[in-house]
Design an enzyme around this catalytic site. Structure first.
Site, PDB file in Angstrom:
ATOM      1  N   TYR A 135       0.813  -1.215   0.000  1.00  0.00           N
ATOM      2  CA  TYR A 135       0.000   0.000   0.000  1.00  0.00           C
ATOM      3  C   TYR A 135       0.848   1.268   0.000  1.00  0.00           C
ATOM      4  O   TYR A 135       0.394   2.314  -0.459  1.00  0.00           O
ATOM      5  CB  TYR A 135      -0.934   0.035   1.223  1.00  0.00           C
ATOM      6  CG  TYR A 135      -2.087  -0.950   1.153  1.00  0.00           C
ATOM      7  CD1 TYR A 135      -2.197  -1.861   0.113  1.00  0.00           C
ATOM      8  CD2 TYR A 135      -3.063  -0.967   2.131  1.00  0.00           C
ATOM      9  CE1 TYR A 135      -3.234  -2.763   0.059  1.00  0.00           C
ATOM     10  CE2 TYR A 135      -4.118  -1.862   2.076  1.00  0.00           C
ATOM     11  CZ  TYR A 135      -4.195  -2.764   1.034  1.00  0.00           C
ATOM     12  OH  TYR A 135      -5.233  -3.656   0.982  1.00  0.00           O
ATOM     13  N   LYS A 190       2.741 -15.251   2.491  1.00  0.00           N
ATOM     14  CA  LYS A 190       2.749 -15.904   1.178  1.00  0.00           C
ATOM     15  C   LYS A 190       4.230 -16.176   0.870  1.00  0.00           C
ATOM     16  O   LYS A 190       4.759 -15.797  -0.182  1.00  0.00           O
ATOM     17  CB  LYS A 190       2.087 -14.961   0.135  1.00  0.00           C
ATOM     18  CG  LYS A 190       1.783 -15.589  -1.196  1.00  0.00           C
ATOM     19  CD  LYS A 190       0.663 -16.612  -1.171  1.00  0.00           C
ATOM     20  CE  LYS A 190       0.491 -17.255  -2.532  1.00  0.00           C
ATOM     21  NZ  LYS A 190      -0.381 -18.423  -2.531  1.00  0.00           N
ATOM     22  N   ASP A 222      -3.739 -17.934   1.175  1.00  0.00           N
ATOM     23  CA  ASP A 222      -4.851 -18.584   0.451  1.00  0.00           C
ATOM     24  C   ASP A 222      -5.489 -19.664   1.327  1.00  0.00           C
ATOM     25  O   ASP A 222      -6.710 -19.787   1.414  1.00  0.00           O
ATOM     26  CB  ASP A 222      -4.400 -19.145  -0.909  1.00  0.00           C
ATOM     27  CG  ASP A 222      -3.025 -19.799  -0.862  1.00  0.00           C
ATOM     28  OD1 ASP A 222      -2.319 -19.654   0.152  1.00  0.00           O
ATOM     29  OD2 ASP A 222      -2.658 -20.468  -1.847  1.00  0.00           O
ATOM     30  N   ASP A 246      -6.174  -6.505   5.488  1.00  0.00           N
ATOM     31  CA  ASP A 246      -7.318  -5.741   4.999  1.00  0.00           C
ATOM     32  C   ASP A 246      -8.414  -6.706   4.551  1.00  0.00           C
ATOM     33  O   ASP A 246      -9.590  -6.595   4.937  1.00  0.00           O
ATOM     34  CB  ASP A 246      -6.826  -4.886   3.809  1.00  0.00           C
ATOM     35  CG  ASP A 246      -7.828  -3.831   3.392  1.00  0.00           C
ATOM     36  OD1 ASP A 246      -8.916  -3.774   3.998  1.00  0.00           O
ATOM     37  OD2 ASP A 246      -7.528  -3.068   2.461  1.00  0.00           O
ATOM     38  N   ASP A 250     -11.942  -8.150   6.988  1.00  0.00           N
ATOM     39  CA  ASP A 250     -13.324  -7.959   6.518  1.00  0.00           C
ATOM     40  C   ASP A 250     -14.025  -9.311   6.382  1.00  0.00           C
ATOM     41  O   ASP A 250     -15.209  -9.447   6.717  1.00  0.00           O
ATOM     42  CB  ASP A 250     -13.352  -7.241   5.168  1.00  0.00           C
ATOM     43  CG  ASP A 250     -13.451  -5.722   5.351  1.00  0.00           C
ATOM     44  OD1 ASP A 250     -13.065  -5.240   6.442  1.00  0.00           O
ATOM     45  OD2 ASP A 250     -13.895  -5.034   4.421  1.00  0.00           O
TER      46      ASP A 250
END
Ligand code: NAD
Length: 356
Positions: A135, A190, A222, A246, A250
């Site tokens: 980001y 990852k 994943d 993020d 959610d």
């Protein structure tokens, strides 16, 4: 201990009033000072984060925040929009650790889109790093593709990066949070594909040496996304980077299906924090006295636990919330047949009563 109270806009003032009432009922001596933020800050002094509000937030030991935003400010220049206040507070207070619990009280199991037996009693905590990752990494932009089959075409690119110190400090937050719960931590990465996240994994493993009482495991993002839906109760505390956090936070929040119930915290290096409900200012129901104040009341409980070192008082509030749910009291957002619908103030009063 000083608490900055920043109610904000929309339902913010209504729900924060209830949380303050609950804090006042604990029998502790808190100094509380209120200041405008968001649209209210803009109305008061032409900026969503007025200087006096920022000063108060910096002086205080913790910040209790309602919510900001209203459609009527959508035409303002971006730096003057209410939501900029949150970014300004995060930046100025050095808040890098976002704590998002996802708790599904058994009484609300039907609110989830998943089967009750999969989610009933769910109680997990996602610790998301807030300041690094893809980001904010530089360089980024659109350029001419330098090689490969698309050489010469335009390409968009970003930079994923984490400094060692950034990973260490969020790892400490996560291990310490795990120590306060059931002492299990899953680091999500990852590492099989990304250098940044192999580095992340190595540093988290190193920090683990300082927390031998916490069981650490590592999981690819994943798989974590899959397990969160398949068997979410397997997790206790999850720590991950900005982008994976993020998305996963959610996803975890929606396992519970009830936006009015979810608190959150954003912490600095000394556990000073900003505490707010996960939802927004809900302008559609503002002023009607029907908003659910429980996410804000539970945010106040997190504040007691993480910034003010009052875990017992945090437990008292959380138990009081469980009690009012068990009594069948529900605001409109979590109402179902057979329960009793109450308004914002009634719900706040019921929590105060249940504290006793
Ligand atoms: P929202 O979370 O405010 O509302 C989404 C839906 O959930 C609405 O139907 C609302 O009525 C309902 N809802 C939210 N909180 C509730 C509660 N406590 N009790 C009962 N119902 C509740 O999201 P939105 O509508 O997308 O955004 C509204 C405004 O809030 C926008 O200006 C947005 O920018 C802002 N916002 C602020 C924050 C924040 O302050 N941290 C976060 C998200 C959105």
């Amino acid at each position: 201990m000083k608490i900055a109270i920043l109610p904000g806009d929309g339902i913010g003032p209504e729900i924060v009033t209830q949380a303050v009432k609950v804090l006042n009922a604990l029998g502790e001596q808190f100094e509380m000072e209120t200041a405008p933020v968001g649209g209210a800050g803009y109305e008061a002094s032409g900026h969503p984060l007025p200087e006096a509000t920022l000063k108060l937030a910096k002086q205080a030991d913790a910040v209790l925040f309602g919510a900001v935003g209203d459609w009527k400010y959508d035409t303002l220049d971006r730096p003057l929009r209410p939501e900029q206040a949150i970014l300004g507070l995060r930046k100025n207070l050095g808040l890098f650790g976002n704590l998002r619990p996802a708790i599904l009280y058994p009484e609300l199991a039907n609110a989830s889109t998943l089967k009750p037996e999969v989610v009933s009693g769910l109680d997990i905590l996602i610790v998301r790093e807030l300041t690094g990752d893809i980001y904010f990494g530089q360089p980024r932009g659109v350029r001419e593709c330098p090689d490969g089959p698309f050489k010469g075409q335009r390409e968009g690119f970003d930079t994923m990066r984490y400094a060692e110190g950034e990973i260490r400090r969020i790892a400490h937050v996560a291990f310490q949070a795990a120590q306060k719960r059931s002492k299990r931590l899953t680091s999500v990465d990852k590492a099989n594909v990304l250098e940044t996240f192999q580095f992340w994994k190595d540093i988290v493993t190193d920090v683990h040496k300082e927390y031998p009482d916490v069981a650490l495991d590592h999981m690819y993002v994943d798989n974590a996304a899959m397990q969160l839906v398949r068997a979410p109760k397997k997790f206790d505390v999850i720590v991950t980077g900005n982008m994976f956090g993020d998305i996963l936070s959610d996803q975890a929040a929606m396992l519970t299906g009830s936006i009015g119930m979810l608190p959150s915290a954003s912490l600095d290096a000394n556990n000073k924090g900003l505490y707010e409900p996960s939802h927004g200012s809900a302008p559609d129901i503002a002023g009607k006295g029907i908003a659910n104040p429980l996410a804000t009341i539970l945010s106040a409980a997190m504040m007691l636990r993480f910034s003010l070192n009052k875990a017992e008082q945090a437990d008292r509030i959380e138990n009081a919330v469980k009690k009012v749910l068990a009594q069948g009291l529900r605001t409109g957002d979590i109402y179902e047949e057979g329960t009793t619908k109450v308004g914002t103030e009634e719900m706040g009063n019921a929590v105060v009563k249940a504290l006793a």
